[in-house]
Design a protein around this motif. Structure first.
Motif, mmCIF file in Angstrom:
data_model
loop_
_atom_site.group_PDB
_atom_site.id
_atom_site.type_symbol
_atom_site.label_atom_id
_atom_site.label_comp_id
_atom_site.label_asym_id
_atom_site.label_seq_id
_atom_site.Cartn_x
_atom_site.Cartn_y
_atom_site.Cartn_z
ATOM 1 N N ALA A 1 41.198 -1.609 20.635
ATOM 2 C CA ALA A 1 40.253 -1.499 21.745
ATOM 3 C C ALA A 1 40.770 -0.540 22.802
ATOM 4 C CB ALA A 1 40.008 -2.862 22.364
ATOM 5 N N GLU A 2 39.848 0.220 23.370
ATOM 6 C CA GLU A 2 40.195 1.154 24.426
ATOM 7 C C GLU A 2 39.333 0.891 25.651
ATOM 8 O OE1 GLU A 2 39.671 5.076 22.964
ATOM 9 O OE2 GLU A 2 41.143 4.881 21.348
ATOM 10 N N GLY A 3 39.836 1.260 26.805
ATOM 11 C CA GLY A 3 39.089 1.101 28.045
ATOM 12 C C GLY A 3 39.961 1.540 29.201
ATOM 13 N N ASP A 4 39.341 1.884 30.308
ATOM 14 C CA ASP A 4 40.110 2.395 31.432
ATOM 15 C C ASP A 4 41.144 1.392 31.930
ATOM 16 O OD1 ASP A 4 38.662 4.728 31.310
ATOM 17 O OD2 ASP A 4 37.216 4.114 32.838
ATOM 18 N N ASN A 5 40.792 0.120 31.945
ATOM 19 C CA ASN A 5 41.709 -0.904 32.449
ATOM 20 C C ASN A 5 41.775 -2.081 31.481
ATOM 21 O OD1 ASN A 5 42.299 0.257 35.188
ATOM 22 N ND2 ASN A 5 40.087 0.030 35.390
ATOM 23 N N ALA A 6 41.793 -1.770 30.177
ATOM 24 C CA ALA A 6 41.736 -2.834 29.176
ATOM 25 C C ALA A 6 42.883 -3.821 29.330
ATOM 26 C CB ALA A 6 41.738 -2.234 27.772
ATOM 27 N N ALA A 7 44.087 -3.332 29.554
ATOM 28 C CA ALA A 7 45.248 -4.226 29.678
ATOM 29 C C ALA A 7 45.123 -5.116 30.908
ATOM 30 C CB ALA A 7 46.538 -3.407 29.740
ATOM 31 N N ASP A 8 44.709 -4.530 32.042
ATOM 32 C CA ASP A 8 44.554 -5.315 33.267
ATOM 33 C C ASP A 8 43.494 -6.400 33.083
ATOM 34 O OD1 ASP A 8 46.469 -4.018 34.848
ATOM 35 O OD2 ASP A 8 45.089 -2.392 35.315
ATOM 36 N N GLU A 9 42.389 -6.048 32.418
ATOM 37 C CA GLU A 9 41.320 -7.017 32.228
ATOM 38 C C GLU A 9 41.734 -8.097 31.236
ATOM 39 O OE1 GLU A 9 37.300 -5.547 32.019
ATOM 40 O OE2 GLU A 9 37.953 -3.580 32.677
ATOM 41 N N ALA A 10 42.491 -7.701 30.216
ATOM 42 C CA ALA A 10 42.986 -8.700 29.261
ATOM 43 C C ALA A 10 43.858 -9.721 29.983
ATOM 44 C CB ALA A 10 43.781 -8.008 28.154
ATOM 45 N N ARG A 11 44.638 -9.274 30.968
ATOM 46 C CA ARG A 11 45.487 -10.181 31.741
ATOM 47 C C ARG A 11 44.633 -11.200 32.509
ATOM 48 N NH1 ARG A 11 47.369 -6.849 34.815
ATOM 49 N NH2 ARG A 11 49.399 -6.299 33.935
ATOM 50 N N ILE A 12 43.525 -10.739 33.075
ATOM 51 C CA ILE A 12 42.655 -11.632 33.835
ATOM 52 C C ILE A 12 42.199 -12.803 32.972
ATOM 53 C CG2 ILE A 12 40.385 -11.834 34.941
ATOM 54 C CD1 ILE A 12 40.744 -8.970 35.941
ATOM 55 N N PHE A 13 41.946 -12.525 31.688
ATOM 56 C CA PHE A 13 41.452 -13.566 30.796
ATOM 57 C C PHE A 13 42.567 -14.377 30.155
ATOM 58 C CE2 PHE A 13 37.780 -10.675 30.935
ATOM 59 C CZ PHE A 13 36.813 -11.595 31.311
ATOM 60 N N GLY A 14 43.836 -14.025 30.414
ATOM 61 C CA GLY A 14 44.931 -14.863 29.950
ATOM 62 C C GLY A 14 45.952 -14.220 29.041
ATOM 63 N N ALA A 15 45.845 -12.903 28.763
ATOM 64 C CA ALA A 15 46.808 -12.256 27.864
ATOM 65 C C ALA A 15 48.149 -12.037 28.555
ATOM 66 C CB ALA A 15 46.257 -10.925 27.365
ATOM 67 N N ARG A 16 49.221 -12.182 27.784
ATOM 68 C CA ARG A 16 50.571 -11.927 28.292
ATOM 69 C C ARG A 16 50.995 -10.481 28.038
ATOM 70 N NH1 ARG A 16 54.771 -15.551 28.590
ATOM 71 N NH2 ARG A 16 53.179 -17.007 29.301
ATOM 72 N N GLY A 17 50.427 -9.865 26.991
ATOM 73 C CA GLY A 17 50.787 -8.487 26.644
ATOM 74 C C GLY A 17 49.624 -7.797 25.958
ATOM 75 N N PHE A 18 49.650 -6.469 25.928
ATOM 76 C CA PHE A 18 48.569 -5.690 25.318
ATOM 77 C C PHE A 18 49.178 -4.479 24.630
ATOM 78 C CE2 PHE A 18 45.128 -2.773 24.851
ATOM 79 C CZ PHE A 18 43.951 -3.526 24.800
ATOM 80 N N LEU A 19 48.957 -4.377 23.311
ATOM 81 C CA LEU A 19 49.484 -3.260 22.534
ATOM 82 C C LEU A 19 48.386 -2.669 21.658
ATOM 83 C CD1 LEU A 19 52.799 -4.840 21.220
ATOM 84 C CD2 LEU A 19 52.648 -2.986 22.881
ATOM 85 N N ARG A 20 48.479 -1.374 21.420
ATOM 86 C CA ARG A 20 47.562 -0.748 20.484
ATOM 87 C C ARG A 20 48.077 -0.937 19.064
ATOM 88 N NH1 ARG A 20 43.612 2.353 21.419
ATOM 89 N NH2 ARG A 20 44.028 3.553 19.510
ATOM 90 N N LYS A 21 47.151 -0.961 18.116
ATOM 91 C CA LYS A 21 47.526 -1.175 16.724
ATOM 92 C C LYS A 21 48.361 -0.031 16.153
ATOM 93 C CE LYS A 21 44.120 -4.394 14.891
ATOM 94 N NZ LYS A 21 43.082 -4.635 13.865
ATOM 95 N N ASP A 22 48.261 1.150 16.745
ATOM 96 C CA ASP A 22 49.035 2.273 16.233
ATOM 97 C C ASP A 22 50.415 2.382 16.892
ATOM 98 O OD1 ASP A 22 48.282 3.084 18.740
ATOM 99 O OD2 ASP A 22 47.157 4.850 18.092
ATOM 100 N N ALA A 23 50.819 1.350 17.640
ATOM 101 C CA ALA A 23 52.147 1.349 18.254
ATOM 102 C C ALA A 23 53.217 1.264 17.166
ATOM 103 C CB ALA A 23 52.289 0.167 19.209
ATOM 104 N N ASP A 24 54.390 1.826 17.434
ATOM 105 C CA ASP A 24 55.499 1.751 16.491
ATOM 106 C C ASP A 24 55.863 0.289 16.233
ATOM 107 O OD1 ASP A 24 55.637 4.486 16.351
ATOM 108 O OD2 ASP A 24 57.264 4.665 17.826
ATOM 109 N N LEU A 25 56.329 0.003 15.038
ATOM 110 C CA LEU A 25 56.709 -1.355 14.674
ATOM 111 C C LEU A 25 57.770 -1.905 15.620
ATOM 112 C CD1 LEU A 25 56.315 -3.672 12.696
ATOM 113 C CD2 LEU A 25 58.080 -2.657 11.241
#
Length: 211
Positions: free
Chosen positions: A86-110
């Motif tokens: 998922a992409e978005g201007d403030n996706a990580a910040d918004e994910a935090r609002i809903f309860g996420a502890r971390g946010f990573l893209r699927k193409d991140a290095d292992l």
């Protein structure tokens, strides 16, 4: 002491990749897999020793950040690490609002994913707050959605899916009167007067996401 980690993603190959990453960081953990939001919710409710949730936002049954909100409401003490395309201007910040502890893209290095898993298990956030975060007019609504109970969220998601009260009652194993009571509570918390408005408000929370 036993511990379990939930991997919730609708792609079997990516679940396998995440399982390998978990195995490197927490080889003692039991891995529980789910391919839909319903299955993930069931696993969260029944896995007593759950210590971490790895979650993809785009799963069958999820709309926008609803997956985070639902699983966080079910088990607020269990950290959620979002691993998503998922992409978005403030996706990580918004994910935090809903309860996420971390946010990573699927193409991140292992190695990056493994490090984030380790931090989440240690209780450390891998998602520092953006200094550019701007207060949005939607923030109060997001917080209201984040404050819904698990059953209220399930009813709201069913409404977003176009289900009638009778269908919702059958799928959730409750009476129609119970569904109506939950929907009334949802509308009150979202400050709307009917289910159509509630659906529009809830859907607006994820429209900016691109998968």
């Amino acid at each position: 002491m036993s511990r379990s980690i939930l991997i919730a993603d609708d792609h079997p190959l990516f679940r396998q990749a995440l399982a390998l990453a978990v195995g490197q960081v927490a080889p003692d953990a039991t891995i529980v897999e789910a391919g839909t939001l319903v299955a993930a919710s069931t696993a969260v409710a029944t896995t007593t020793d759950l210590c971490l949730i790895l979650l993809d936002l785009k799963m069958p049954g999820a709309v926008g950040f609803s997956g985070i909100a639902l699983l966080h409401a079910e088990r607020p003490e269990v950290p959620i690490l979002v691993v998503s395309s998922a992409e978005g201007d403030n996706a990580a910040d918004e994910a935090r609002i809903f309860g996420a502890r971390g946010f990573l893209r699927k193409d991140a290095d292992l190695s990056v994913i493994e490090n984030a898993i380790a931090k989440a298990l240690d209780g450390t956030s891998s998602m520092p707050r953006s200094s550019a975060q701007v207060q949005s007019d939607l923030d109060p609504i997001r917080e209201s959605v984040a404050g819904l109970t698990p059953m209220q969220l399930k009813v709201l998601l069913a409404v977003l899916d176009g289900q009638l009260n009778k269908q919702i009652a059958h799928s959730l194993g409750v009476s129609e009167a119970t569904v109506k009571a939950h929907m009334t509570a949802v509308m009150r918390k979202l400050d709307v007067t009917n289910r159509t408005q509630a659906a529009l408000v809830a859907r607006s929370l994820g429209l900016h996401l691109r998968h």
